[in-house]
Design a protein around this motif. Structure first.
Motif, PDB file in Angstrom:
ATOM      1  N   TYR A  62       0.829  -1.209   0.000  1.00 16.09           N
ATOM      2  CA  TYR A  62       0.000   0.000   0.000  1.00 16.09           C
ATOM      3  C   TYR A  62       0.859   1.253   0.000  1.00 16.09           C
ATOM      4  N   MET A  63       1.976   1.213   0.698  1.00 11.92           N
ATOM      5  CA  MET A  63       2.872   2.361   0.713  1.00 11.92           C
ATOM      6  C   MET A  63       3.428   2.615  -0.683  1.00 11.92           C
ATOM      7  N   ARG A  64       3.858   1.560  -1.367  1.00 19.77           N
ATOM      8  CA  ARG A  64       4.388   1.721  -2.728  1.00 19.77           C
ATOM      9  C   ARG A  64       3.308   2.227  -3.677  1.00 19.77           C
ATOM     10  N   LEU A  65       2.114   1.650  -3.610  1.00 17.96           N
ATOM     11  CA  LEU A  65       1.035   2.053  -4.511  1.00 17.96           C
ATOM     12  C   LEU A  65       0.593   3.496  -4.288  1.00 17.96           C
ATOM     13  N   SER A  66       0.700   3.975  -3.051  1.00 20.90           N
ATOM     14  CA  SER A  66       0.264   5.341  -2.727  1.00 20.90           C
ATOM     15  C   SER A  66       1.418   6.342  -2.700  1.00 20.90           C
ATOM     16  N   ASN A  67       2.617   5.878  -3.012  1.00 17.09           N
ATOM     17  CA  ASN A  67       3.822   6.734  -2.961  1.00 17.09           C
ATOM     18  C   ASN A  67       4.044   7.328  -1.572  1.00 17.09           C
ATOM     19  N   SER A  68       3.763   6.547  -0.547  1.00 16.34           N
ATOM     20  CA  SER A  68       3.965   6.976   0.836  1.00 16.34           C
ATOM     21  C   SER A  68       5.301   6.436   1.341  1.00 16.34           C
ATOM     22  N   LYS A  69       5.968   7.219   2.129  1.00 20.14           N
ATOM     23  CA  LYS A  69       7.256   6.800   2.683  1.00 20.14           C
ATOM     24  C   LYS A  69       7.113   6.083   4.022  1.00 20.14           C
ATOM     25  N   VAL A  70       5.960   6.297   4.704  1.00 20.09           N
ATOM     26  CA  VAL A  70       5.766   5.751   6.048  1.00 20.09           C
ATOM     27  C   VAL A  70       4.391   5.101   6.151  1.00 20.09           C
ATOM     28  N   GLY A  71       4.340   4.012   6.899  1.00 22.28           N
ATOM     29  CA  GLY A  71       3.084   3.334   7.163  1.00 22.28           C
ATOM     30  C   GLY A  71       3.041   2.845   8.597  1.00 22.28           C
ATOM     31  N   LEU A  72       1.839   2.724   9.121  1.00 24.99           N
ATOM     32  CA  LEU A  72       1.632   2.171  10.457  1.00 24.99           C
ATOM     33  C   LEU A  72       0.772   0.917  10.346  1.00 24.99           C
ATOM     34  N   LEU A  73       1.203  -0.121  11.006  1.00 26.98           N
ATOM     35  CA  LEU A  73       0.419  -1.337  11.154  1.00 26.98           C
ATOM     36  C   LEU A  73       0.031  -1.402  12.619  1.00 26.98           C
ATOM     37  N   LEU A  74      -1.265  -1.279  12.894  1.00 29.61           N
ATOM     38  CA  LEU A  74      -1.750  -1.223  14.273  1.00 29.61           C
ATOM     39  C   LEU A  74      -2.606  -2.445  14.566  1.00 29.61           C
ATOM     40  N   ASN A  75      -2.183  -3.243  15.531  1.00 27.33           N
ATOM     41  CA  ASN A  75      -2.956  -4.402  15.968  1.00 27.33           C
ATOM     42  C   ASN A  75      -3.638  -4.058  17.288  1.00 27.33           C
ATOM     43  N   PHE A  76      -4.965  -3.990  17.265  1.00 26.41           N
ATOM     44  CA  PHE A  76      -5.721  -3.597  18.449  1.00 26.41           C
ATOM     45  C   PHE A  76      -6.050  -4.774  19.364  1.00 26.41           C
ATOM     46  N   ASP A  77      -5.749  -5.990  18.938  1.00 29.79           N
ATOM     47  CA  ASP A  77      -6.090  -7.151  19.764  1.00 29.79           C
ATOM     48  C   ASP A  77      -4.936  -7.509  20.701  1.00 29.79           C
ATOM     49  N   VAL A  78      -4.472  -6.510  21.443  1.00 25.64           N
ATOM     50  CA  VAL A  78      -3.383  -6.669  22.411  1.00 25.64           C
ATOM     51  C   VAL A  78      -3.801  -5.985  23.706  1.00 25.64           C
ATOM     52  N   THR A  79      -3.215  -6.423  24.810  1.00 28.22           N
ATOM     53  CA  THR A  79      -3.538  -5.823  26.104  1.00 28.22           C
ATOM     54  C   THR A  79      -3.070  -4.379  26.167  1.00 28.22           C
ATOM     55  N   SER A  80      -1.855  -4.122  25.663  1.00 29.41           N
ATOM     56  CA  SER A  80      -1.307  -2.774  25.615  1.00 29.41           C
ATOM     57  C   SER A  80      -0.984  -2.436  24.162  1.00 29.41           C
ATOM     58  N   LEU A  81      -1.552  -1.347  23.661  1.00 29.57           N
ATOM     59  CA  LEU A  81      -1.379  -1.002  22.253  1.00 29.57           C
ATOM     60  C   LEU A  81       0.081  -0.809  21.869  1.00 29.57           C
ATOM     61  N   LYS A  82       0.924  -0.410  22.816  1.00 25.60           N
ATOM     62  CA  LYS A  82       2.345  -0.222  22.483  1.00 25.60           C
ATOM     63  C   LYS A  82       2.955  -1.509  21.937  1.00 25.60           C
ATOM     64  N   ASN A  83       2.371  -2.663  22.279  1.00 25.12           N
ATOM     65  CA  ASN A  83       2.843  -3.944  21.758  1.00 25.12           C
ATOM     66  C   ASN A  83       2.225  -4.287  20.402  1.00 25.12           C
ATOM     67  N   GLY A  84       1.328  -3.435  19.916  1.00 26.64           N
ATOM     68  CA  GLY A  84       0.653  -3.695  18.654  1.00 26.64           C
ATOM     69  C   GLY A  84       0.990  -2.714  17.560  1.00 26.64           C
ATOM     70  N   ILE A  85       2.059  -1.935  17.754  1.00 32.11           N
ATOM     71  CA  ILE A  85       2.429  -0.904  16.783  1.00 32.11           C
ATOM     72  C   ILE A  85       3.652  -1.333  15.996  1.00 32.11           C
ATOM     73  N   LYS A  86       3.541  -1.232  14.689  1.00 31.62           N
ATOM     74  CA  LYS A  86       4.677  -1.479  13.809  1.00 31.62           C
ATOM     75  C   LYS A  86       4.744  -0.316  12.832  1.00 31.62           C
TER      76      LYS A  86
END
Length: 123
Positions: free
Chosen positions: A95-119
């Motif tokens: 999606y980053m390549r197709l949209s010409n974006s340099k940065v992307g976030l992958l957020l997994n909300f199925d975690v006890t603490s969101l800090k463990n779900g951020i990429k």
């Protein structure tokens, strides 16, 4: 606003959503709430943004959709899964390549603490 500022604002909103809702809901619920929170703060965001594939000068509508495309520069893909896998990362990078974006976030909300779900991904 530069991409780091946008990323910071998105993460603040994501933390607020996760704190209010916790884990265990469907991805679509988190997406709607994060979309609402971002727009409430005056941040430009497109939900389910169609992303065509261009192959040899042919534009193909293959059904690709970015969960949230923020300020025309940040791809945000949401998940509510037990674990992030390589295929999820590959999806964001595509999606980053197709949209010409340099940065992307992958957020997994199925975690006890969101800090463990951020990429955070960068090209």
């Amino acid at each position: 606003m530069d991409v780091n500022q946008v990323t910071h604002k998105v993460l603040n909103c994501a933390f607020e959503v996760h704190t209010a809702l916790g884990p265990g809901l469907l991805e679509s619920a988190y997406k709607e709430c994060l979309f609402y929170e971002l727009t409430l703060r005056g941040i430009y965001v497109e939900k389910e943004k169609p992303m065509p594939l261009v192959f040899k000068e042919v534009k193909l509508d293959c059904g690709y959709r970015i969960d949230l495309f923020v300020e025309n520069q940040l791809v945000v893909e949401l998940k509510a899964v037990d674990a992030i896998h390589d295929v999820h990362i590959a999806q964001v990078l595509t999606y980053m390549r197709l949209s010409n974006s340099k940065v992307g976030l992958l957020l997994n909300f199925d975690v006890t603490s969101l800090k463990n779900g951020i990429k955070r991904l960068a090209l």
